[in-house]
Design a protein around this motif. Structure first.
Motif, short mmCIF file in Angstrom:
data_model
loop_
_atom_site.label_atom_id
_atom_site.label_comp_id
_atom_site.label_asym_id
_atom_site.label_seq_id
_atom_site.Cartn_x
_atom_site.Cartn_y
_atom_site.Cartn_z
N THR A 3 5.69 -1.10 15.70
CA THR A 3 5.68 -1.53 17.10
C THR A 3 7.03 -1.19 17.74
O THR A 3 8.08 -1.45 17.16
CB THR A 3 5.43 -3.04 17.19
N ALA A 8 6.35 -4.43 22.11
CA ALA A 8 6.63 -5.85 21.87
C ALA A 8 6.76 -6.59 23.20
O ALA A 8 6.23 -7.70 23.35
CB ALA A 8 7.89 -6.02 21.03
N LEU A 61 2.78 -14.04 18.10
CA LEU A 61 2.95 -12.59 18.00
C LEU A 61 2.81 -12.14 16.55
O LEU A 61 3.19 -12.86 15.63
CB LEU A 61 4.34 -12.19 18.50
N ALA A 65 5.69 -7.13 15.94
CA ALA A 65 6.25 -7.37 17.27
C ALA A 65 7.53 -8.20 17.16
O ALA A 65 8.51 -7.94 17.85
CB ALA A 65 5.24 -8.06 18.18
#
Length: 148
Positions: A3, A8, A61, A65
């Motif tokens: 990511t 993010a 999350l 992330a």
């Protein structure tokens, strides 16, 4: 797949909306200043591991992330030299009109130098006014003299 900080930030924004949270609530939860928290979660600062984990828990999350929030950013959020978002453009316009004045007044009051954007604080306030509420933005940076 790893990511990115941008991905993010997008995940943070989506979770913020999904969970009905405000930036103020997120900042309060992680015990950090509001402007720093907002900028960091939008990808403009590296987030310390403990804070990234708190954010990850709060916003549900994924681990990748949370890891991306901790990365060193490439600072600067504009996709073009002249911003197209109306709110951001107004600040560009302010600097086009008042930038030379700000520069002159800094030099007159402090001498030859600049205002730091590293040792820096910022605040945004809403101030009631009979003619329509006012937006008050405070930019508070340390003076850094040029050294020759």
């Amino acid at each position: 797949m790893t990511t990115t900080k941008k991905e993010a930030a997008d995940a943070v924004l989506a979770a913020k909306v999904r969970l009905g949270l405000t930036w103020a609530k997120i900042a309060e939860t992680v015990s950090r200043p509001l402007a720093w928290t907002t900028a960091a979660l939008l990808g403009q600062h590296p987030v310390p591991k403990d804070v990234a984990e708190q954010v990850g828990d709060l916003l549900e999350l994924p681990a990748d992330a949370v890891a991306a929030l901790q990365l060193q950013p490439t600072r600067g959020a504009l996709d073009s030299p002249v911003p197209t978002d109306p709110t951001i453009y107004r600040f560009y316009e302010v600097l086009q009109v008042y930038g030379p004045t700000i520069k002159e007044l800094i030099h007159e009051k402090f001498g030859d130098g600049i205002m730091s954007a590293i040792n820096f604080r910022m605040d945004v306030e809403r101030v009631p006014d009979p003619a329509g509420d006012r937006v008050v933005v405070t930019l508070d940076g340390k003076f850094l003299p040029y050294q020759w």
